[in-house]
Design a protein around this motif. Structure first.
Motif, PDB file in Angstrom:
ATOM      1  N   SER A 286      28.059  46.064  53.196  1.00  0.00           N
ATOM      2  CA  SER A 286      28.839  45.519  52.080  1.00  0.00           C
ATOM      3  C   SER A 286      30.241  45.123  52.545  1.00  0.00           C
ATOM      4  O   SER A 286      30.739  45.603  53.566  1.00  0.00           O
ATOM      5  CB  SER A 286      28.949  46.538  50.939  1.00  0.00           C
ATOM      6  OG  SER A 286      27.696  46.749  50.333  1.00  0.00           O
ATOM      7  N   LEU A 287      30.858  44.267  51.735  1.00  0.00           N
ATOM      8  CA  LEU A 287      32.224  43.796  52.017  1.00  0.00           C
ATOM      9  C   LEU A 287      33.173  44.370  50.971  1.00  0.00           C
ATOM     10  O   LEU A 287      32.872  44.381  49.770  1.00  0.00           O
ATOM     11  CB  LEU A 287      32.279  42.263  51.974  1.00  0.00           C
ATOM     12  CG  LEU A 287      33.686  41.630  52.012  1.00  0.00           C
ATOM     13  CD1 LEU A 287      34.349  41.891  53.364  1.00  0.00           C
ATOM     14  CD2 LEU A 287      33.599  40.129  51.725  1.00  0.00           C
ATOM     15  N   GLU A 309      38.558  45.602  46.156  1.00  0.00           N
ATOM     16  CA  GLU A 309      37.563  44.778  45.452  1.00  0.00           C
ATOM     17  C   GLU A 309      36.258  44.790  46.218  1.00  0.00           C
ATOM     18  O   GLU A 309      36.220  44.520  47.423  1.00  0.00           O
ATOM     19  CB  GLU A 309      38.059  43.340  45.316  1.00  0.00           C
ATOM     20  CG  GLU A 309      37.074  42.428  44.591  1.00  0.00           C
ATOM     21  CD  GLU A 309      37.545  40.985  44.493  1.00  0.00           C
ATOM     22  OE1 GLU A 309      36.921  40.202  43.758  1.00  0.00           O
ATOM     23  OE2 GLU A 309      38.537  40.650  45.163  1.00  0.00           O
ATOM     24  N   ASP A 310      35.156  45.127  45.527  1.00  0.00           N
ATOM     25  CA  ASP A 310      33.845  45.057  46.158  1.00  0.00           C
ATOM     26  C   ASP A 310      32.950  44.088  45.391  1.00  0.00           C
ATOM     27  O   ASP A 310      33.306  43.601  44.318  1.00  0.00           O
ATOM     28  CB  ASP A 310      33.204  46.441  46.287  1.00  0.00           C
ATOM     29  CG  ASP A 310      33.019  47.143  44.948  1.00  0.00           C
ATOM     30  OD1 ASP A 310      32.430  46.539  44.044  1.00  0.00           O
ATOM     31  OD2 ASP A 310      33.450  48.304  44.811  1.00  0.00           O
ATOM     32  N   ARG A 358      38.310  47.783  36.940  1.00  0.00           N
ATOM     33  CA  ARG A 358      37.850  46.617  36.176  1.00  0.00           C
ATOM     34  C   ARG A 358      36.469  46.211  36.669  1.00  0.00           C
ATOM     35  O   ARG A 358      36.232  46.099  37.871  1.00  0.00           O
ATOM     36  CB  ARG A 358      38.829  45.456  36.341  1.00  0.00           C
ATOM     37  CG  ARG A 358      38.371  44.158  35.667  1.00  0.00           C
ATOM     38  CD  ARG A 358      39.489  43.119  35.686  1.00  0.00           C
ATOM     39  NE  ARG A 358      39.899  42.760  37.025  1.00  0.00           N
ATOM     40  CZ  ARG A 358      39.330  41.807  37.759  1.00  0.00           C
ATOM     41  NH1 ARG A 358      38.291  41.125  37.278  1.00  0.00           N
ATOM     42  NH2 ARG A 358      39.785  41.537  38.961  1.00  0.00           N
ATOM     43  N   VAL A 359      35.554  46.027  35.710  1.00  0.00           N
ATOM     44  CA  VAL A 359      34.219  45.532  36.027  1.00  0.00           C
ATOM     45  C   VAL A 359      34.261  44.010  36.037  1.00  0.00           C
ATOM     46  O   VAL A 359      34.608  43.387  35.041  1.00  0.00           O
ATOM     47  CB  VAL A 359      33.181  46.029  34.992  1.00  0.00           C
ATOM     48  CG1 VAL A 359      31.796  45.483  35.325  1.00  0.00           C
ATOM     49  CG2 VAL A 359      33.164  47.552  34.935  1.00  0.00           C
ATOM     50  N   GLY A 364      30.391  43.438  40.934  1.00  0.00           N
ATOM     51  CA  GLY A 364      31.322  44.297  41.641  1.00  0.00           C
ATOM     52  C   GLY A 364      32.449  44.823  40.781  1.00  0.00           C
ATOM     53  O   GLY A 364      32.526  44.569  39.575  1.00  0.00           O
ATOM     54  N   LEU A 365      33.341  45.579  41.434  1.00  0.00           N
ATOM     55  CA  LEU A 365      34.443  46.252  40.765  1.00  0.00           C
ATOM     56  C   LEU A 365      35.755  45.952  41.479  1.00  0.00           C
ATOM     57  O   LEU A 365      35.770  45.611  42.662  1.00  0.00           O
ATOM     58  CB  LEU A 365      34.222  47.768  40.769  1.00  0.00           C
ATOM     59  CG  LEU A 365      32.961  48.292  40.095  1.00  0.00           C
ATOM     60  CD1 LEU A 365      32.759  49.764  40.450  1.00  0.00           C
ATOM     61  CD2 LEU A 365      33.060  48.133  38.587  1.00  0.00           C
ATOM     62  N   VAL A 366      36.843  46.117  40.739  1.00  0.00           N
ATOM     63  CA  VAL A 366      38.187  46.040  41.304  1.00  0.00           C
ATOM     64  C   VAL A 366      38.944  47.296  40.885  1.00  0.00           C
ATOM     65  O   VAL A 366      39.085  47.576  39.691  1.00  0.00           O
ATOM     66  CB  VAL A 366      38.957  44.796  40.819  1.00  0.00           C
ATOM     67  CG1 VAL A 366      40.366  44.779  41.420  1.00  0.00           C
ATOM     68  CG2 VAL A 366      38.218  43.516  41.196  1.00  0.00           C
ATOM     69  N   PHE A 367      39.410  48.060  41.867  1.00  0.00           N
ATOM     70  CA  PHE A 367      40.265  49.213  41.611  1.00  0.00           C
ATOM     71  C   PHE A 367      41.697  48.811  41.941  1.00  0.00           C
ATOM     72  O   PHE A 367      41.968  48.307  43.039  1.00  0.00           O
ATOM     73  CB  PHE A 367      39.851  50.403  42.470  1.00  0.00           C
ATOM     74  CG  PHE A 367      38.454  50.889  42.195  1.00  0.00           C
ATOM     75  CD1 PHE A 367      38.194  51.709  41.107  1.00  0.00           C
ATOM     76  CD2 PHE A 367      37.398  50.517  43.013  1.00  0.00           C
ATOM     77  CE1 PHE A 367      36.908  52.153  40.842  1.00  0.00           C
ATOM     78  CE2 PHE A 367      36.111  50.962  42.762  1.00  0.00           C
ATOM     79  CZ  PHE A 367      35.865  51.779  41.668  1.00  0.00           C
ATOM     80  N   THR A 368      42.603  49.016  40.999  1.00  0.00           N
ATOM     81  CA  THR A 368      43.987  48.585  41.171  1.00  0.00           C
ATOM     82  C   THR A 368      44.932  49.772  41.059  1.00  0.00           C
ATOM     83  O   THR A 368      44.921  50.491  40.059  1.00  0.00           O
ATOM     84  CB  THR A 368      44.368  47.532  40.116  1.00  0.00           C
ATOM     85  OG1 THR A 368      43.466  46.420  40.211  1.00  0.00           O
ATOM     86  CG2 THR A 368      45.789  47.029  40.341  1.00  0.00           C
TER      87      THR A 368
END
Length: 395
Positions: A286-287, A309-310, A358-359, A364-368
């Motif tokens: 995965s990236l 961000e994945d 954030r979905v 994927g997801l973004v964790f901030t």
């Protein structure tokens, strides 16, 4: 956005024409000859109508009855009653039930009626503005309550983890003793015991980390930190872990990102926990994109925003709230450790920062993370917000 329109309800065709001719140049005018027609118009155009003016004497129902329905279905629409009959009991009923904003008698005096309509539309706009402000306050309060609840639950989980860690110690001792008795154990049994022992040690160390991170660091340990350097160290230290899963990291550090105020060991652990979270949760190869950039928001102090961000598929029932719950397992594998996000959350909070999830719409997801460059208080719920909220009400 333009000013809202006015709906006149009257079963007299001449009254509708007279009203439209008098006020169409000033307002958008809607007209209906019956209660049923008025309700159909409101259903289709309620977002365009700010004021309803209705005659009291209607064939199938009264104006007061109509305004009662409007009050229930469209509470912000300003309601005006008009009639040629001076009926005190009628007015008292309408006022007591909250059905009307104003009362206008027939025959209309155009200047007076125009002033009433202008005031009514001003009142409508004021209601909408107050309602939006209250909704924003409610959203802020809900977010604060959720944030505090997440903290409390995570703190409880950390305490439980401490006791679980202590309970695992005798188990690991027993397995170590069994491994030492090599002559009585078959090679397969030794290999199995080593695997179990390593897994227990990993769980114990993770829970120990969570318990330690849940406690605020000492103020004396804080200093200015370069997040880009700490991220590079964490990436280097996690090389073996990433290679086992084939996790690819793309790092982007924007120019002008300031230093942050924090504890070096804790900040480096934050990056380590987030990398571990992606390793255990994402499929092989995965990236993950990591971005560090300056933050200069209006409501938040100068600091740094860090994003992870994945791009992997996620469960349909995944929500931002559930992601930050301690022991949440994104990948659904019970052998994974669902405490990395909780630990990262603790670190951000103890440094006066925030963590949000954030979905993404596609995948994927973004964790901030937001981390301030100056010392900040993590604080509790905003008391002023609570005071304003519970002393405010829509008109």
């Amino acid at each position: 956005m333009g000013r809202k329109g006015v709906l006149l309800v009257d079963d007299e065709a001449m009254a509708l024409k007279y009203f439209s001719r008098a006020f169409a140049p000033r307002f958008t005018v809607f007209s209906a000859a019956s209660t049923e027609e008025a309700l159909r118009l409101l259903e289709r155009h309620h977002e365009e109508i700010g004021v309803i003016v209705t005659d009291q004497r209607m064939p199938e129902s009264t104006g007061v009855d109509l305004l009662k329905l409007v009050r229930k279905q469209y509470p912000h629409t300003v309601r005006i009653l008009t009639t040629a009959y001076s009926e005190l009991d009628l007015l008292i009923e309408a006022i007591n039930t909250g059905a009307i904003y104003s009362f206008v008698s027939k025959p209309w005096q155009l200047n007076d009626l125009e002033e009433t309509l202008v005031r009514a539309l001003d009142h409508y706009e004021s209601q909408i503005s107050d309602h939006r402000l209250l909704e924003q306050k409610l959203d802020d309060l809900r977010a604060k309550i959720l944030e505090n609840r997440t903290y409390d639950v995570a703190l409880i989980a950390a305490k439980i983890g401490h006791y679980v860690h202590n309970a695992l110690c005798p188990v690991t001792l027993l397995i170590d003793q069994l491994l030492d008795e090599r002559e009585t154990r078959a090679p397969l049994s030794n290999e199995f015991l080593r695997s179990v022992n390593a897994h227990i040690h990993e769980i114990a160390n993770t829970l120990k980390d969570l318990a330690q991170i849940s406690m605020p660091p000492n103020a004396a340990d804080f200093c200015s930190l370069n997040l880009a350097e700490l991220l590079a160290n964490s990436i280097a230290n996690s090389e073996i872990l990433r290679k086992e899963k084939g996790l690819r990291l793309e790092v982007e550090v924007a120019d002008g990102a300031p230093t942050v105020f924090g504890v070096p060991m804790h900040m480096e652990k934050l990056f380590r926990f987030m990398i571990a979270e992606e390793v255990v949760s994402l499929p092989s190869d995965s990236l993950v994109k990591v971005r560090i950039q300056p933050h200069r928001g209006d409501d938040e102090p100068l600091g740094v925003t860090v994003e992870f961000e994945d791009f992997a598929p996620i469960s349909s029932n995944t929500t931002p709230d559930s992601l930050l719950h301690p022991f949440n397992l994104r990948g659904g594998n019970p052998r994974e450790f669902g405490v990395f996000l909780a630990s990262s959350y603790f670190i951000a909070r103890h440094h006066g920062g925030t963590l949000s999830a954030r979905v993404k719409e596609d995948m994927g997801l973004v964790f901030t993370f937001f981390l301030p460059s100056q010392p900040q208080s993590s604080g509790d719920a905003n008391e002023e917000l609570v005071r304003v909220l519970f002393n405010s009400a829509p008109s």
